[in-house]
Scaffold this motif. Structure first.
Motif, PDB file in Angstrom:
ATOM      1  N   MET A   1       0.842  -1.180   0.000  1.00 24.11           N
ATOM      2  CA  MET A   1       0.000   0.000   0.000  1.00 24.11           C
ATOM      3  C   MET A   1       0.886   1.241   0.000  1.00 24.11           C
ATOM      4  SD  MET A   1      -2.552   1.197   3.009  1.00 24.11           S
ATOM      5  CE  MET A   1      -3.986   2.075   2.507  1.00 24.11           C
ATOM      6  N   ALA A   2       0.624   2.153  -0.884  1.00 25.38           N
ATOM      7  CA  ALA A   2       1.388   3.391  -0.954  1.00 25.38           C
ATOM      8  C   ALA A   2       0.932   4.335   0.154  1.00 25.38           C
ATOM      9  CB  ALA A   2       1.180   4.034  -2.328  1.00 25.38           C
ATOM     10  N   ALA A   3       1.616   5.447   0.237  1.00 22.94           N
ATOM     11  CA  ALA A   3       1.223   6.465   1.209  1.00 22.94           C
ATOM     12  C   ALA A   3      -0.194   6.938   0.903  1.00 22.94           C
ATOM     13  CB  ALA A   3       2.201   7.629   1.148  1.00 22.94           C
ATOM     14  N   GLN A   4      -0.953   7.144   1.955  1.00 26.89           N
ATOM     15  CA  GLN A   4      -2.331   7.602   1.819  1.00 26.89           C
ATOM     16  C   GLN A   4      -2.430   9.020   2.375  1.00 26.89           C
ATOM     17  OE1 GLN A   4      -5.083   5.263   4.110  1.00 26.89           O
ATOM     18  NE2 GLN A   4      -6.848   6.477   3.486  1.00 26.89           N
ATOM     19  N   VAL A   5      -2.935   9.953   1.575  1.00 26.00           N
ATOM     20  CA  VAL A   5      -3.174  11.311   2.053  1.00 26.00           C
ATOM     21  C   VAL A   5      -4.609  11.392   2.556  1.00 26.00           C
ATOM     22  CG1 VAL A   5      -3.291  13.753   1.433  1.00 26.00           C
ATOM     23  CG2 VAL A   5      -1.456  12.326   0.514  1.00 26.00           C
ATOM     24  N   ILE A   6      -4.752  11.822   3.790  1.00 25.89           N
ATOM     25  CA  ILE A   6      -6.066  11.980   4.394  1.00 25.89           C
ATOM     26  C   ILE A   6      -6.320  13.485   4.508  1.00 25.89           C
ATOM     27  CG2 ILE A   6      -7.504  11.502   6.411  1.00 25.89           C
ATOM     28  CD1 ILE A   6      -5.271   9.109   6.720  1.00 25.89           C
ATOM     29  N   ARG A   7      -7.180  13.968   3.643  1.00 21.68           N
ATOM     30  CA  ARG A   7      -7.480  15.394   3.577  1.00 21.68           C
ATOM     31  C   ARG A   7      -8.287  15.821   4.807  1.00 21.68           C
ATOM     32  NH1 ARG A   7      -4.048  16.458  -0.169  1.00 21.68           N
ATOM     33  NH2 ARG A   7      -4.332  15.281  -2.086  1.00 21.68           N
ATOM     34  N   SER A   8      -8.082  17.055   5.216  1.00 22.54           N
ATOM     35  CA  SER A   8      -8.802  17.546   6.393  1.00 22.54           C
ATOM     36  C   SER A   8     -10.312  17.474   6.198  1.00 22.54           C
ATOM     37  CB  SER A   8      -8.361  18.972   6.737  1.00 22.54           C
ATOM     38  OG  SER A   8      -8.593  19.838   5.653  1.00 22.54           O
ATOM     39  N   ASP A   9     -10.803  17.671   4.983  1.00 20.89           N
ATOM     40  CA  ASP A   9     -12.250  17.616   4.713  1.00 20.89           C
ATOM     41  C   ASP A   9     -12.810  16.199   4.678  1.00 20.89           C
ATOM     42  OD1 ASP A   9     -12.260  20.360   4.509  1.00 20.89           O
ATOM     43  OD2 ASP A   9     -12.199  20.382   2.315  1.00 20.89           O
ATOM     44  N   ASP A  10     -11.940  15.187   4.577  1.00 17.86           N
ATOM     45  CA  ASP A  10     -12.391  13.802   4.455  1.00 17.86           C
ATOM     46  C   ASP A  10     -12.389  13.029   5.771  1.00 17.86           C
ATOM     47  OD1 ASP A  10     -12.717  14.225   1.752  1.00 17.86           O
ATOM     48  OD2 ASP A  10     -10.740  13.414   1.230  1.00 17.86           O
ATOM     49  N   ARG A  11     -11.957  13.652   6.858  1.00 20.19           N
ATOM     50  CA  ARG A  11     -11.907  12.944   8.133  1.00 20.19           C
ATOM     51  C   ARG A  11     -13.307  12.813   8.720  1.00 20.19           C
ATOM     52  NH1 ARG A  11      -6.520  15.975   8.955  1.00 20.19           N
ATOM     53  NH2 ARG A  11      -7.694  17.693   9.880  1.00 20.19           N
ATOM     54  N   ARG A  12     -13.546  11.662   9.319  1.00 14.44           N
ATOM     55  CA  ARG A  12     -14.845  11.367   9.928  1.00 14.44           C
ATOM     56  C   ARG A  12     -14.942  12.058  11.286  1.00 14.44           C
ATOM     57  NH1 ARG A  12     -17.199   6.679  12.941  1.00 14.44           N
ATOM     58  NH2 ARG A  12     -15.061   6.053  13.377  1.00 14.44           N
ATOM     59  N   ARG A  13     -15.981  12.857  11.473  1.00 14.85           N
ATOM     60  CA  ARG A  13     -16.200  13.575  12.737  1.00 14.85           C
ATOM     61  C   ARG A  13     -16.992  12.679  13.686  1.00 14.85           C
ATOM     62  NH1 ARG A  13     -15.437  18.459  14.598  1.00 14.85           N
ATOM     63  NH2 ARG A  13     -14.747  19.275  12.604  1.00 14.85           N
ATOM     64  N   VAL A  14     -16.451  12.492  14.907  1.00 19.30           N
ATOM     65  CA  VAL A  14     -17.104  11.656  15.913  1.00 19.30           C
ATOM     66  C   VAL A  14     -17.152  12.400  17.248  1.00 19.30           C
ATOM     67  CG1 VAL A  14     -16.458   9.473  14.807  1.00 19.30           C
ATOM     68  CG2 VAL A  14     -14.945  10.466  16.501  1.00 19.30           C
ATOM     69  N   PRO A  15     -18.157  12.107  18.081  1.00 20.79           N
ATOM     70  CA  PRO A  15     -18.221  12.763  19.398  1.00 20.79           C
ATOM     71  C   PRO A  15     -17.144  12.203  20.325  1.00 20.79           C
ATOM     72  CG  PRO A  15     -20.029  11.219  19.142  1.00 20.79           C
ATOM     73  CD  PRO A  15     -19.295  11.240  17.834  1.00 20.79           C
ATOM     74  N   TRP A  16     -16.708  13.036  21.252  1.00 21.52           N
ATOM     75  CA  TRP A  16     -15.816  12.560  22.297  1.00 21.52           C
ATOM     76  C   TRP A  16     -16.532  11.486  23.105  1.00 21.52           C
ATOM     77  CZ3 TRP A  16     -13.855  17.741  24.824  1.00 21.52           C
ATOM     78  CH2 TRP A  16     -13.049  18.414  23.918  1.00 21.52           C
ATOM     79  N   ARG A  17     -15.766  10.621  23.702  1.00 18.85           N
ATOM     80  CA  ARG A  17     -16.331   9.541  24.519  1.00 18.85           C
ATOM     81  C   ARG A  17     -17.245  10.105  25.611  1.00 18.85           C
ATOM     82  NH1 ARG A  17     -12.561   4.919  27.029  1.00 18.85           N
ATOM     83  NH2 ARG A  17     -12.975   3.984  25.020  1.00 18.85           N
ATOM     84  N   ASN A  18     -16.887  11.259  26.199  1.00 18.07           N
ATOM     85  CA  ASN A  18     -17.691  11.846  27.271  1.00 18.07           C
ATOM     86  C   ASN A  18     -18.767  12.801  26.747  1.00 18.07           C
ATOM     87  OD1 ASN A  18     -16.359  14.227  26.633  1.00 18.07           O
ATOM     88  ND2 ASN A  18     -15.176  14.309  28.534  1.00 18.07           N
TER      89      ASN A  18
END
Length: 186
Positions: A1-18
């Motif tokens: 697998m080559a290097a993967q660029v994860i764009r800031s707009d493509d990150r999955r937003r999740v709530p904090w555990r608390n």
């Protein structure tokens, strides 16, 4: 697998555990024996209001402010003032009270204690850099751009490299370099 660029707009937003805020999940490792990921990289919105960190028993954290304003953390043993771009390791059981000195964000590297470790450092890259073939390498680009094979990462993007050597090229790029390595043969 080559290097993967994860764009800031493509990150999955999740709530904090608390439930006190949100984070953008950059990447996670495979699940370990406890049924949770062996490692996790995320970018959290801290805002400007005081909050409590979520507790993660059995996890080690490296917390780095990446926004304009630092924070004061208090785990009950006194206050620790953190300026931007200074990695701060602590045990996941600690759930410090966080007082931002203005609206800010943070980069988190979390590892399953006894199975993996993470080392986080600030980097300046003006030439080529070869990653190592074992473990996982993550770069968070603060400024400039970084070329990883045919992919290019811009400010706010991350580069994820799993288990292979890749040559990274940049001119006046800065950010965070994370190395995640196994400590056991899980």
């Amino acid at each position: 697998m080559a290097a993967q660029v994860i764009r800031s707009d493509d990150r999955r937003r999740v709530p904090w555990r608390n439930g006190a805020g949100t984070t953008e999940e950059v990447a996670t490792g495979p699940d370990g024996p406890a049924g949770r990921p062996l490692w996790r990289i995320s970018v959290a919105d801290l805002g400007s209001a005081p909050s409590e960190f979520s507790a993660f028993p059995g996890t080690d954290r490296v917390f780095t402010v990446i926004g304009e304003h630092g924070v004061d953390l208090d785990s009950g043993n006194g206050t620790r003032s953190l300026d931007p771009w200074q990695p701060h390791p602590f045990a996941g059981e600690d759930a410090p009270h966080c007082v931002p000195r203005g609206a800010t964000r943070a980069f988190n590297a979390m590892t399953e204690r006894g199975a993996t470790t993470a080392a986080v450092g600030y980097f300046t890259l003006d030439t080529a850099f070869d990653t190592v073939a074992d473990g996982v390498t993550v770069l968070y680009v603060r400024s400039g751009s970084v070329q990883a094979g045919t992919a290019r990462a811009e400010p706010g993007d991350c580069i994820l490299i799993r288990g292979e050597a890749i040559t990274l090229r940049a001119s006046s790029a800065t950010g965070l370099l994370v190395r995640i390595e196994p400590t056991s043969s899980l």
